[in-house]
Design an enzyme around this catalytic site. Sequence first.
Site, PDB file in Angstrom:
ATOM      1  N   THR A  14       0.813  -1.214   0.000  1.00 24.25           N
ATOM      2  CA  THR A  14       0.000   0.000   0.000  1.00 24.25           C
ATOM      3  C   THR A  14       0.848   1.266   0.000  1.00 24.25           C
ATOM      4  OG1 THR A  14      -0.166   0.030   2.408  1.00 24.25           O
ATOM      5  CG2 THR A  14      -1.864  -1.190   1.210  1.00 24.25           C
ATOM      6  N   ASP A  15       0.178   2.361  -0.345  1.00 24.29           N
ATOM      7  CA  ASP A  15       0.818   3.671  -0.296  1.00 24.29           C
ATOM      8  C   ASP A  15       0.487   4.340   1.043  1.00 24.29           C
ATOM      9  OD1 ASP A  15      -1.814   4.588  -0.512  1.00 24.29           O
ATOM     10  OD2 ASP A  15      -1.599   5.191  -2.603  1.00 24.29           O
ATOM     11  N   MET A  16       0.783   5.594   1.178  1.00 23.17           N
ATOM     12  CA  MET A  16       0.567   6.295   2.451  1.00 23.17           C
ATOM     13  C   MET A  16      -0.907   6.368   2.841  1.00 23.17           C
ATOM     14  SD  MET A  16       3.424   9.324   2.219  1.00 23.17           S
ATOM     15  CE  MET A  16       2.886  10.067   3.746  1.00 23.17           C
ATOM     16  N   ILE A  19      -3.885   2.430   0.388  1.00 28.30           N
ATOM     17  CA  ILE A  19      -4.459   1.913  -0.855  1.00 28.30           C
ATOM     18  C   ILE A  19      -3.353   1.185  -1.621  1.00 28.30           C
ATOM     19  CG2 ILE A  19      -5.447   2.597  -3.079  1.00 28.30           C
ATOM     20  CD1 ILE A  19      -6.717   4.986  -1.574  1.00 28.30           C
TER      21      ILE A  19
END
Length: 129
Positions: A14-16, A19
């Site tokens: 995931t990203d920050m 997601i």
Amino acid sequence: MVHTFPIRVYYEDTDMAGIVYYANYLRYIERARSDWVRALGVDQNAMREKDGVVFVVRRVEADYIAPAKFDDELVVRTETKSVTGVRLVMHQEVWRGDTLLFQAEVLVVCVNEAGGAARLPANIRQKLH
């Protein structure tokens, strides 16, 4: 024939915002294709060593429809659309339950050690139909 492959979304995917990072969908569908080929009884190492050919992705047309998030349980569905002497076209989808998140058309070609187009071995073409 539709092949299914389960994936769990880990934190590292995931990203920050929590997601799934867009490039990871390509990893997911690659894993599913590898599992699908193995399930068909195709040994890609033997194909390289015996026949001198390998599969490579030539083109991916991707659609990002909805986000996957940390800890989601996903399923990648892979279906063969066409097989010719040197290429395969597959449709792949990533689902969370009944929700389609991602889909792609993937063109995979067979190449020799020099990187030139090569015919798929006949026994492998038969398995892919």
